[in-house]
Design a protein around this motif. Structure first.
Motif, short mmCIF file in Angstrom:
data_model
loop_
_atom_site.label_atom_id
_atom_site.label_comp_id
_atom_site.label_asym_id
_atom_site.label_seq_id
_atom_site.Cartn_x
_atom_site.Cartn_y
_atom_site.Cartn_z
N GLY A 1 -82.32 48.92 3.89
CA GLY A 1 -81.21 49.49 4.63
C GLY A 1 -81.65 50.53 5.65
N ALA A 2 -82.67 51.31 5.31
CA ALA A 2 -83.17 52.30 6.26
C ALA A 2 -83.68 51.63 7.52
CB ALA A 2 -84.28 53.13 5.61
N GLY A 3 -84.33 50.48 7.35
CA GLY A 3 -84.81 49.74 8.51
C GLY A 3 -83.68 49.16 9.33
N ILE A 4 -82.63 48.67 8.66
CA ILE A 4 -81.48 48.10 9.37
C ILE A 4 -80.82 49.13 10.27
CG2 ILE A 4 -79.15 47.18 9.05
CD1 ILE A 4 -80.19 45.89 6.44
N VAL A 5 -80.56 50.31 9.75
CA VAL A 5 -79.88 51.35 10.54
C VAL A 5 -80.81 51.83 11.66
CG1 VAL A 5 -78.80 53.62 10.49
CG2 VAL A 5 -78.44 52.04 8.60
N ALA A 6 -82.09 51.97 11.37
CA ALA A 6 -83.03 52.39 12.41
C ALA A 6 -83.11 51.36 13.53
CB ALA A 6 -84.41 52.62 11.80
N ARG B 1 -81.56 59.17 9.93
CA ARG B 1 -82.59 60.06 9.41
C ARG B 1 -82.32 60.45 7.96
NH1 ARG B 1 -87.22 59.89 10.85
NH2 ARG B 1 -87.59 62.07 10.26
N THR B 2 -81.04 60.67 7.64
CA THR B 2 -80.71 61.03 6.26
C THR B 2 -80.98 59.86 5.32
OG1 THR B 2 -78.98 62.52 7.07
CG2 THR B 2 -78.91 61.92 4.74
N LEU B 3 -80.60 58.66 5.74
CA LEU B 3 -80.86 57.49 4.91
C LEU B 3 -82.36 57.31 4.71
CD1 LEU B 3 -79.94 55.03 3.35
CD2 LEU B 3 -79.78 53.78 5.51
N ALA C 1 -79.29 57.68 -2.92
CA ALA C 1 -79.70 56.83 -1.80
C ALA C 1 -78.83 55.59 -1.70
CB ALA C 1 -81.17 56.44 -1.95
N ALA C 2 -78.53 54.97 -2.84
CA ALA C 2 -77.70 53.77 -2.83
C ALA C 2 -76.28 54.09 -2.38
CB ALA C 2 -77.69 53.11 -4.21
N TYR C 3 -75.77 55.25 -2.79
CA TYR C 3 -74.43 55.64 -2.35
C TYR C 3 -74.43 55.92 -0.85
CZ TYR C 3 -70.30 58.38 -1.38
OH TYR C 3 -69.15 58.84 -0.80
N TRP C 4 -75.44 56.59 -0.36
CA TRP C 4 -75.50 56.88 1.08
C TRP C 4 -75.58 55.58 1.89
CZ3 TRP C 4 -74.73 61.41 3.56
CH2 TRP C 4 -74.99 61.43 4.93
N LEU C 5 -76.36 54.63 1.40
CA LEU C 5 -76.44 53.33 2.06
C LEU C 5 -75.07 52.65 2.11
CD1 LEU C 5 -77.91 50.75 3.12
CD2 LEU C 5 -78.30 50.15 0.71
N ALA C 6 -74.40 52.58 0.98
CA ALA C 6 -73.13 51.85 0.90
C ALA C 6 -72.01 52.57 1.63
CB ALA C 6 -72.75 51.63 -0.56
N SER C 7 -72.06 53.90 1.65
CA SER C 7 -70.97 54.68 2.24
C SER C 7 -71.15 54.90 3.74
CB SER C 7 -70.87 56.04 1.53
OG SER C 7 -69.92 56.88 2.16
N GLU C 8 -72.36 55.26 4.16
CA GLU C 8 -72.56 55.72 5.53
C GLU C 8 -73.16 54.69 6.48
OE1 GLU C 8 -71.29 58.58 6.42
OE2 GLU C 8 -70.64 58.84 4.34
N ALA C 9 -73.97 53.77 5.97
CA ALA C 9 -74.58 52.79 6.86
C ALA C 9 -73.54 51.93 7.57
CB ALA C 9 -75.59 51.92 6.11
N PRO C 10 -72.51 51.41 6.89
CA PRO C 10 -71.50 50.61 7.61
C PRO C 10 -70.79 51.40 8.71
CG PRO C 10 -71.34 50.23 5.24
CD PRO C 10 -72.26 51.40 5.42
N PHE D 1 -74.26 43.87 -1.85
CA PHE D 1 -75.25 43.60 -2.89
C PHE D 1 -75.41 44.78 -3.85
CE2 PHE D 1 -79.44 42.73 -4.71
CZ PHE D 1 -79.33 41.38 -5.00
N VAL D 2 -75.32 46.00 -3.34
CA VAL D 2 -75.45 47.16 -4.24
C VAL D 2 -74.13 47.56 -4.87
CG1 VAL D 2 -77.47 48.03 -3.01
CG2 VAL D 2 -75.19 48.86 -2.37
N GLY D 3 -73.05 46.85 -4.53
CA GLY D 3 -71.78 47.07 -5.20
C GLY D 3 -70.71 47.76 -4.40
N GLY D 4 -71.04 48.24 -3.19
CA GLY D 4 -70.05 48.93 -2.38
C GLY D 4 -70.01 50.42 -2.65
N ALA D 5 -69.39 51.17 -1.74
CA ALA D 5 -69.40 52.64 -1.82
C ALA D 5 -68.67 53.14 -3.06
CB ALA D 5 -68.77 53.22 -0.55
#
Length: 361
Positions: A231-236, A274-276, A300-309, A343-347
């Motif tokens: 996910g960090a790579g996707i957002v970057a 950067r945070t992710l 980290a998983a919560y930040w991915l699911a909540s903030e990346a989208p 995949f990680v279950g959502g925020a």
């Protein structure tokens, strides 16, 4: 803390970026083959089986680059094979299991995956799938959902409940009693519902662990850590594409990047990226060095699911009409982000899991 990658992780990331750059636009199988020829799939494979014998830090570096540049199907295959397949098999597999699977993974000839989800139960801590002991083996019964790459995998790691706790079983997706039903994904990366109806496996299909549940708990940690690295790579990657667009596109004779409102929104995406990356690096570093990583993996998983989208939605907005074209590269990032969030279950699910150890129940 200094999370600067060590030489091994930095080299792995640079090589992955180079290979993915050279194979941009090629077919998925060609990209996968190129990753194998470059030795990137061999990084976590033991040296005596043709690999480099490296660990999760190097795998995380490769996954980040896959998120940044790889086609979605290749990115998910790499995630499934390396994080969800090689690492647990190498750690808990017998000598025979390791030799029979990992040598061919190193060349790209063989793929692995894991069936970690069940209906309404992402990363189920207590599997509803059961393993009943039989003479010389086990019988597996249950339903697994969202299994990436199942049809192309040589073996699927299947968590199932036994009389003593959850164990991991190596299951041939083509075995009698296994039914695979392809399910649609946003990115088009292959995913399946896997039904097991009295599937017979031998005792040699069980991944051994010092106590019941250890291998399953480790697999759950690898799943989350791999997801946040990817996910960090996707957002970057989405941020890089967006900033390039804003610098090149002009309005009223000025680059879009020079408008204050645009710059502020791009800065919001930068902060998320950067945070992710920080929380992903923290969690992956702790996992790679044998430290207690559950709390960091949860954050980290919560930040991915909540903030990346949200960040990807802003990137689409900053692209204007170009951002809604599914042929434009930004769609690759946003669709893969949706799949990974699912995949990680959502925020909401990840928020509820923050108080539960990543490897626990």
């Amino acid at each position: 803390m200094d999370f600067t990658p060590d030489d091994g992780a930095a080299t792995a990331a640079g090589l992955a970026a180079d290979v993915l750059g050279r194979t941009a636009g090629e077919e998925d199988d060609q990209v996968w083959s190129a990753l194998g020829k470059a030795g990137l799939l061999a990084l976590p494979v033991p040296a005596d089986l043709g690999g480099e014998g490296l660990g999760f830090a190097e795998v995380a570096a490769v996954l980040t680059e896959l998120g940044r540049a790889a086609p979605p199907a290749v990115a998910m295959s790499g995630y499934a094979t390396l994080a969800m397949g090689v690492l647990p098999v190498d750690r808990f597999g017998s000598a025979r299991q390791r030799a029979g699977l990992l040598a061919d993974v190193a060349t790209g000839a063989l793929r692995l995956t894991a069936a970690v989800h069940e209906p309404s139960a992402p990363l189920a801590g207590v599997p509803a799938t059961t393993a009943t002991p039989e003479a010389g083996g086990w019988t597996l019964t249950g339903v697994k959902t969202n299994v990436p790459d199942a049809a192309d995998a040589h073996r699927v790691l299947v968590p199932a409940a036994t009389y003593s706790g959850a164990e991991l079983f190596l299951v041939d997706p083509g075995a009698d009693g296994v039914t695979l039903t392809e399910t649609r994904t946003s990115s088009g990366a292959p995913s399946y519902t896997m039904r097991l109806s009295g599937v017979a496996v031998g005792d040699d299909a069980v991944l051994a662990s010092s106590s019941a549940g250890d291998a399953h708990a480790a697999l759950r940690r690898y799943v989350l850590a791999g997801a946040v690295a990817l996910g960090a790579g996707i957002v970057a990657g989405a941020l890089s594409l967006t900033t390039g667009h804003l610098a090149a596109r002009t309005q009223f004779g000025r680059p879009l990047a020079t408008f204050q409102a645009v710059a502020q929104q791009a800065a919001d995406v930068y902060i998320t990226a950067r945070t992710l990356r920080l929380v992903a690096d923290t969690a992956c570093w702790k996992l790679a060095t044998g430290r207690e990583a559950d709390a960091d993996l949860g954050v980290a998983a919560y930040w991915l699911a909540s903030e990346a989208p949200k960040a990807l939605a802003t990137c689409h907005h900053l692209h204007g009409g170009t951002g809604v074209d599914i042929d434009y590269p930004l769609h690759r990032f946003s669709s893969l982000c949706k799949d990974l969030t699912h995949f990680v279950g959502g925020a909401g699910h990840r928020l509820g899991e923050l108080g539960v150890p990543a490897g626990g129940v």
